[in-house]
Design a protein around this motif. Sequence first.
Motif, short mmCIF file in Angstrom:
data_model
loop_
_atom_site.label_atom_id
_atom_site.label_comp_id
_atom_site.label_asym_id
_atom_site.label_seq_id
_atom_site.Cartn_x
_atom_site.Cartn_y
_atom_site.Cartn_z
N GLU A 106 -2.60 2.24 -12.11
CA GLU A 106 -3.47 2.90 -10.60
C GLU A 106 -4.80 3.48 -11.62
OE1 GLU A 106 -3.09 5.25 -6.62
OE2 GLU A 106 -1.69 5.46 -8.27
N LYS A 150 -10.90 5.35 -4.75
CA LYS A 150 -9.98 5.45 -5.73
C LYS A 150 -9.47 7.15 -5.36
CE LYS A 150 -10.32 1.86 -7.71
NZ LYS A 150 -9.18 0.73 -7.38
N LYS A 286 2.11 11.27 -9.53
CA LYS A 286 2.49 10.01 -8.80
C LYS A 286 3.15 10.06 -7.52
CE LYS A 286 4.05 6.47 -11.63
NZ LYS A 286 4.82 5.91 -12.55
#
Length: 317
Positions: A106, A150, A286
């Motif tokens: 990612e 993002k 995360k």
Amino acid sequence: MQFLDFEKPIADLYEQLAKLKENGEKSGVDVSATVSEYEQKIADTRQGIYDHLTSWQRVQLSRHPDRPYTLAYIERMCSSFIELHGDRNVKDDKAMVGGFADLDGETVMFIGQQKGVNTKMRQIRNFGMPNPEGYRKALRLMKLAEKFNKPIVTLIDTPGAYCGLEAEERGQGEAIARNLFEMVKLRVPVICIIIGEGASGGALGIGIGDRVLMLENSWYTVISPENCSTILWRSWNFKEKAADELKLTSNYMSQFGLVDGIIKEPLGGAHVNPDEMASILKAKIKETLAEVKKIDPDTRIEQRIDKFSSMGFFEEH
């Protein structure tokens, strides 16, 4: 390994252990059993000390010269990192770093203050104290992340924004205030993590997010203990008392609702095992990103505004 003053009992045990191993090698005697006893004693002593740390001792840990800084975490957590430079106005501020990184597949925009790892680099990095162009660079990168949808992760570690005359002339206060205003409205997930020192507007300038987290041995408050002591008692000699009165440690910040969570550090602090600390931090980032991304952007912004608007204690008469 460098030891702080309150870690002297641990340092003494390490010294005895080193002599024991040296004597064992010279004499050819098996000292493995005694070595194991010493290692256990070191672990027990460290646990006893770290179970009862004062606020000032945690401040000292946050400043440990071996403690990992922003780039050290990015290097350990990400498979690639493209650092971006400059505020497109004045210059590139080396005290503020940022760029796109690959976090297990990612793309994430990482932004944070960076202190130097030696004397020369500390001067180049201005001891982690950004100038106005540092905050303007950070905002430029945040807007870039928003453009490409993002998420943003900021790593906060600064003794404060640089307060020199030239910084004030170039609009230090305006630059930080602009970041507060713009960060509230970002349509992408924003996670802010205090990894060391979190002092005043210097920390707040990249500290407005959906989730604000602190490492266990970091601190976050309006002023450093030394400067608080200087203002209140006209001397740095009361910095320990100031640290207690400021309630600046992670447990107090969590109790006051100023941060959303505390990230545990390896016993002895992040500097004892940087790889383990980076692994813990990565897992938390995360997990938090996955949680925040589920929320609609408009709702996220509304929650962000409500979160920071409701902070503090006050009475109306």
